[in-house]
Design a protein around this motif. Structure first.
Motif, PDB file in Angstrom:
ATOM      1  N   MET A   1       0.751  -1.007   0.177  1.00  0.00           N
ATOM      2  CA  MET A   1      -0.140  -0.024   0.020  1.00  0.00           C
ATOM      3  C   MET A   1       0.811   1.264  -0.136  1.00  0.00           C
ATOM      4  O   MET A   1       1.917   1.315   0.755  1.00  0.00           O
ATOM      5  CB  MET A   1      -1.235   0.135   1.067  1.00  0.00           C
ATOM      6  N   LYS A   2       0.404   2.270  -0.705  1.00  0.00           N
ATOM      7  CA  LYS A   2       1.429   3.508  -0.689  1.00  0.00           C
ATOM      8  C   LYS A   2       0.564   4.434   0.187  1.00  0.00           C
ATOM      9  O   LYS A   2      -0.217   5.025  -0.131  1.00  0.00           O
ATOM     10  CB  LYS A   2       1.195   4.162  -2.141  1.00  0.00           C
ATOM     11  N   ILE A   3       1.572   4.730   1.140  1.00  0.00           N
ATOM     12  CA  ILE A   3       1.439   5.776   2.062  1.00  0.00           C
ATOM     13  C   ILE A   3       2.349   6.961   2.062  1.00  0.00           C
ATOM     14  O   ILE A   3       3.500   6.990   1.766  1.00  0.00           O
ATOM     15  CB  ILE A   3       1.587   5.197   3.493  1.00  0.00           C
ATOM     16  N   ARG A   4       1.420   8.183   1.605  1.00  0.00           N
ATOM     17  CA  ARG A   4       2.357   9.237   1.618  1.00  0.00           C
ATOM     18  C   ARG A   4       2.505  10.021   3.294  1.00  0.00           C
ATOM     19  O   ARG A   4       1.679  10.003   3.953  1.00  0.00           O
ATOM     20  CB  ARG A   4       1.260  10.326   0.697  1.00  0.00           C
ATOM     21  N   TYR A   5       3.661  10.638   3.265  1.00  0.00           N
ATOM     22  CA  TYR A   5       4.274  11.392   4.196  1.00  0.00           C
ATOM     23  C   TYR A   5       3.915  12.863   3.740  1.00  0.00           C
ATOM     24  O   TYR A   5       4.577  13.120   2.934  1.00  0.00           O
ATOM     25  CB  TYR A   5       5.647  11.228   4.429  1.00  0.00           C
ATOM     26  N   LEU A   6       3.210  13.550   4.737  1.00  0.00           N
ATOM     27  CA  LEU A   6       2.875  15.068   4.383  1.00  0.00           C
ATOM     28  C   LEU A   6       3.459  15.914   5.489  1.00  0.00           C
ATOM     29  O   LEU A   6       3.094  15.505   6.865  1.00  0.00           O
ATOM     30  CB  LEU A   6       1.383  15.001   4.323  1.00  0.00           C
ATOM     31  N   LYS A   7       4.142  17.013   5.082  1.00  0.00           N
ATOM     32  CA  LYS A   7       4.369  18.018   6.259  1.00  0.00           C
ATOM     33  C   LYS A   7       3.073  18.696   6.556  1.00  0.00           C
ATOM     34  O   LYS A   7       2.072  18.552   5.790  1.00  0.00           O
ATOM     35  CB  LYS A   7       5.575  18.989   5.636  1.00  0.00           C
ATOM     36  N   ASN A   8       3.299  19.522   7.698  1.00  0.00           N
ATOM     37  CA  ASN A   8       1.937  20.068   8.054  1.00  0.00           C
ATOM     38  C   ASN A   8       1.180  20.942   7.184  1.00  0.00           C
ATOM     39  O   ASN A   8       0.116  21.151   6.745  1.00  0.00           O
ATOM     40  CB  ASN A   8       2.301  21.074   9.257  1.00  0.00           C
ATOM     41  N   LYS A   9       1.865  21.857   6.257  1.00  0.00           N
ATOM     42  CA  LYS A   9       1.533  22.715   5.302  1.00  0.00           C
ATOM     43  C   LYS A   9       0.918  22.085   4.137  1.00  0.00           C
ATOM     44  O   LYS A   9       0.124  22.403   3.405  1.00  0.00           O
ATOM     45  CB  LYS A   9       2.184  23.721   4.682  1.00  0.00           C
ATOM     46  N   GLU A  10       1.192  20.569   3.924  1.00  0.00           N
ATOM     47  CA  GLU A  10       0.689  20.123   2.705  1.00  0.00           C
ATOM     48  C   GLU A  10      -0.679  19.271   3.128  1.00  0.00           C
ATOM     49  O   GLU A  10      -1.202  18.502   2.224  1.00  0.00           O
ATOM     50  CB  GLU A  10       1.449  19.034   2.452  1.00  0.00           C
ATOM     51  N   ILE A  11      -1.180  19.125   4.563  1.00  0.00           N
ATOM     52  CA  ILE A  11      -2.309  18.498   4.723  1.00  0.00           C
ATOM     53  C   ILE A  11      -3.257  19.301   4.501  1.00  0.00           C
ATOM     54  O   ILE A  11      -3.474  20.422   4.734  1.00  0.00           O
ATOM     55  CB  ILE A  11      -2.173  18.162   6.380  1.00  0.00           C
ATOM     56  N   ASN A  12      -4.400  18.573   3.875  1.00  0.00           N
ATOM     57  CA  ASN A  12      -5.723  19.002   3.473  1.00  0.00           C
ATOM     58  C   ASN A  12      -6.514  18.936   4.901  1.00  0.00           C
ATOM     59  O   ASN A  12      -7.000  17.665   5.049  1.00  0.00           O
ATOM     60  CB  ASN A  12      -6.258  18.395   2.183  1.00  0.00           C
ATOM     61  N   LEU A  13      -6.635  19.969   5.367  1.00  0.00           N
ATOM     62  CA  LEU A  13      -7.256  19.565   6.842  1.00  0.00           C
ATOM     63  C   LEU A  13      -8.825  19.344   6.747  1.00  0.00           C
ATOM     64  O   LEU A  13      -9.398  18.592   7.520  1.00  0.00           O
ATOM     65  CB  LEU A  13      -7.281  21.226   7.515  1.00  0.00           C
ATOM     66  N   LYS A  14      -9.507  19.883   5.516  1.00  0.00           N
ATOM     67  CA  LYS A  14     -11.071  19.603   5.354  1.00  0.00           C
ATOM     68  C   LYS A  14     -11.103  18.071   5.094  1.00  0.00           C
ATOM     69  O   LYS A  14     -11.824  17.181   5.842  1.00  0.00           O
ATOM     70  CB  LYS A  14     -11.515  20.335   4.288  1.00  0.00           C
ATOM     71  N   SER A  15     -10.220  17.468   4.354  1.00  0.00           N
ATOM     72  CA  SER A  15     -10.147  16.044   4.083  1.00  0.00           C
ATOM     73  C   SER A  15      -9.765  15.163   5.048  1.00  0.00           C
ATOM     74  O   SER A  15     -10.192  14.163   5.491  1.00  0.00           O
ATOM     75  CB  SER A  15      -9.092  15.862   3.074  1.00  0.00           C
ATOM     76  N   TRP A  16      -8.892  15.858   6.137  1.00  0.00           N
ATOM     77  CA  TRP A  16      -8.299  15.073   7.360  1.00  0.00           C
ATOM     78  C   TRP A  16      -9.491  14.840   8.201  1.00  0.00           C
ATOM     79  O   TRP A  16      -9.849  13.846   8.638  1.00  0.00           O
ATOM     80  CB  TRP A  16      -7.293  15.970   7.719  1.00  0.00           C
ATOM     81  N   ASP A  17     -10.279  16.147   8.473  1.00  0.00           N
ATOM     82  CA  ASP A  17     -11.314  16.055   9.509  1.00  0.00           C
ATOM     83  C   ASP A  17     -12.530  15.353   8.979  1.00  0.00           C
ATOM     84  O   ASP A  17     -13.055  14.469   9.926  1.00  0.00           O
ATOM     85  CB  ASP A  17     -11.668  17.328   9.809  1.00  0.00           C
ATOM     86  N   ASN A  18     -12.732  15.242   7.638  1.00  0.00           N
ATOM     87  CA  ASN A  18     -13.719  14.303   6.983  1.00  0.00           C
ATOM     88  C   ASN A  18     -13.425  12.842   7.217  1.00  0.00           C
ATOM     89  O   ASN A  18     -14.440  12.009   7.661  1.00  0.00           O
ATOM     90  CB  ASN A  18     -14.015  14.772   5.531  1.00  0.00           C
ATOM     91  N   CYS A  19     -12.023  12.394   7.321  1.00  0.00           N
ATOM     92  CA  CYS A  19     -11.692  11.043   7.562  1.00  0.00           C
ATOM     93  C   CYS A  19     -12.104  10.880   8.834  1.00  0.00           C
ATOM     94  O   CYS A  19     -12.417   9.623   9.264  1.00  0.00           O
ATOM     95  CB  CYS A  19     -10.150  10.992   7.380  1.00  0.00           C
ATOM     96  N   ILE A  20     -11.641  11.672  10.023  1.00  0.00           N
ATOM     97  CA  ILE A  20     -11.756  11.426  11.479  1.00  0.00           C
ATOM     98  C   ILE A  20     -13.239  11.134  11.510  1.00  0.00           C
ATOM     99  O   ILE A  20     -13.459  10.441  12.238  1.00  0.00           O
ATOM    100  CB  ILE A  20     -11.014  12.459  12.047  1.00  0.00           C
ATOM    101  N   SER A  21     -14.041  12.178  10.909  1.00  0.00           N
ATOM    102  CA  SER A  21     -15.487  12.103  11.413  1.00  0.00           C
ATOM    103  C   SER A  21     -16.000  10.851  10.767  1.00  0.00           C
ATOM    104  O   SER A  21     -17.218  10.216  11.232  1.00  0.00           O
ATOM    105  CB  SER A  21     -16.308  13.274  10.948  1.00  0.00           C
ATOM    106  N   ASN A  22     -15.711  10.351   9.768  1.00  0.00           N
ATOM    107  CA  ASN A  22     -16.124   8.956   9.088  1.00  0.00           C
ATOM    108  C   ASN A  22     -15.511   7.866   9.578  1.00  0.00           C
ATOM    109  O   ASN A  22     -16.058   6.721   9.150  1.00  0.00           O
ATOM    110  CB  ASN A  22     -16.027   9.185   7.364  1.00  0.00           C
ATOM    111  N   SER A  23     -14.407   7.952  10.075  1.00  0.00           N
ATOM    112  CA  SER A  23     -13.714   6.701  10.721  1.00  0.00           C
ATOM    113  C   SER A  23     -14.590   6.077  11.784  1.00  0.00           C
ATOM    114  O   SER A  23     -15.131   6.637  12.562  1.00  0.00           O
ATOM    115  CB  SER A  23     -12.254   7.143  11.086  1.00  0.00           C
ATOM    116  N   PHE A  24     -14.748   4.718  11.825  1.00  0.00           N
ATOM    117  CA  PHE A  24     -15.158   4.080  12.806  1.00  0.00           C
ATOM    118  C   PHE A  24     -14.607   3.916  14.154  1.00  0.00           C
ATOM    119  O   PHE A  24     -15.393   3.731  15.264  1.00  0.00           O
ATOM    120  CB  PHE A  24     -15.255   2.395  12.533  1.00  0.00           C
ATOM    121  N   ASN A  25     -13.228   4.409  14.189  1.00  0.00           N
ATOM    122  CA  ASN A  25     -12.500   4.640  15.291  1.00  0.00           C
ATOM    123  C   ASN A  25     -12.149   6.103  15.566  1.00  0.00           C
ATOM    124  O   ASN A  25     -11.228   6.362  16.199  1.00  0.00           O
ATOM    125  CB  ASN A  25     -11.309   3.901  15.416  1.00  0.00           C
ATOM    126  N   GLY A  26     -12.775   6.997  14.892  1.00  0.00           N
ATOM    127  CA  GLY A  26     -12.383   8.464  15.054  1.00  0.00           C
ATOM    128  C   GLY A  26     -12.557   9.037  16.522  1.00  0.00           C
ATOM    129  O   GLY A  26     -13.412   8.325  17.350  1.00  0.00           O
TER     130      GLY A  26
END
Length: 304
Positions: A1-26
């Motif tokens: 699986m291809k996992i990307r390493y992102l520095k802080n300024k490269e993170i899409n915060l909206k997409s990140w928070d959507n992931c946490i909200s939709n995660s079964f373990n968020g």
């Protein structure tokens, strides 16, 4: 699986928070606004357009980069809106950049840790389901908890669902004052209280003596059907009069019959652990992972 390493300024915060909200373990600790306060400049590992993510809570000391668990973030690790197994968790762990010579982080209770060559420590929090009515929950209180609630009532302890944030912080400074807590930690908890109020997810409870003196107070955050017992303090008089037993009992009474779980956040101190168990809470386990690749002379001369 291809996992990307992102520095802080490269993170899409909206997409990140959507992931946490939709995660079964968020969980609360993984939201971007929460991490921004407690781990400035945090970085991330991301798979397949934010379907699976892992925050990297970085620090730097004497030029060496390392990962550690920030105050007020009990567990982090890997979060997923899809399936999550031990192999995926291991792939994320192995994707942590090599520049982090010390790793000391807590994975969440849904992360199965099978990888080797690390130091693993099992830790626990205590959870109490509030969906039942108050009388049903109270039946599971320990004899000691019931006795202390009666004691608080005898002394005339009263509970309010509000407190001035700085009064709670000052109460903590005067009566707890952990040596690990610097002014930065106090500023961070102030920020958390402020943003929690703004987002309408903060809850404050306080205990007062008959003379109307503040003798105990607590700050909770409620999100995703889970209430986190995040920050609390009690005066000497409050401890002598069992004020916190009355405060938690009042909180449970006010929030019973709701689809909520109270997370006491656990403790390694037996007395505090017994306090949590006294309300009928049950343990939930998660894993701390530590690996130290620092040069030997650094380990010897510097405390990490």
């Amino acid at each position: 699986m291809k996992i990307r390493y992102l520095k802080n300024k490269e993170i899409n915060l909206k997409s990140w928070d959507n992931c946490i909200s939709n995660s079964f373990n968020g969980i609360l600790y993984a939201y971007s606004w929460y991490l921004d306060i407690l781990s400035e400049g945090w970085e991330a590992l991301v798979y397949d357009d934010y379907k699976i993510v892992m925050p990297l809570t970085k620090k730097t000391k004497k030029g060496f980069s390392y990962l550690s668990q920030p105050f007020f973030t009990q567990q982090l690790g890997v979060f997923s809106s899809e399936k999550l197994n031990a192999e995926i968790v291991e792939n994320f762990y192995k994707s942590i950049p090599r520049k982090y010579l010390l790793i000391d982080i807590n994975f969440n209770s849904f992360n199965k840790i099978n990888f080797q060559n690390v130091e693993k420590n099992i830790r626990k929090t205590y959870l109490l389901d509030l969906i039942q009515d108050y009388e049903c929950i109270k039946k599971n209180y320990s004899k000691n908890a019931k006795k202390n609630i009666k004691k608080a009532n005898k002394y005339g302890i009263t509970i309010r669902n509000s407190v001035v944030p700085n009064d709670l912080i000052n109460l903590f400074k005067e009566n707890v004052n952990l040596k690990e807590f610097k002014e930065k930690e106090y500023n961070n908890i102030r920020k958390l209280m402020s943003i929690a109020r703004r987002k309408k997810i903060g809850m404050f409870y306080s205990a007062y003596t008959k003379e109307n003196n503040l003798c105990g107070a607590s700050f909770f955050i409620s999100i995703r059907n889970r209430v986190f017992y995040l920050f609390t303090a009690s005066s000497k008089e409050g401890r002598e009069k069992s004020a916190m037993f009355s405060l938690i009992d009042n909180f449970i009474k006010s929030n019973s019959r709701k689809n909520l779980t109270l997370d006491f956040e656990g403790s390694n101190v037996e007395g505090i652990e017994r306090f949590y168990r006294g309300f009928g809470s049950i343990p939930s386990y998660y894993t701390n992972v530590r690996k130290n690749k620092l040069p030997k002379f650094i380990k010897f001369f510097m405390k990490f």
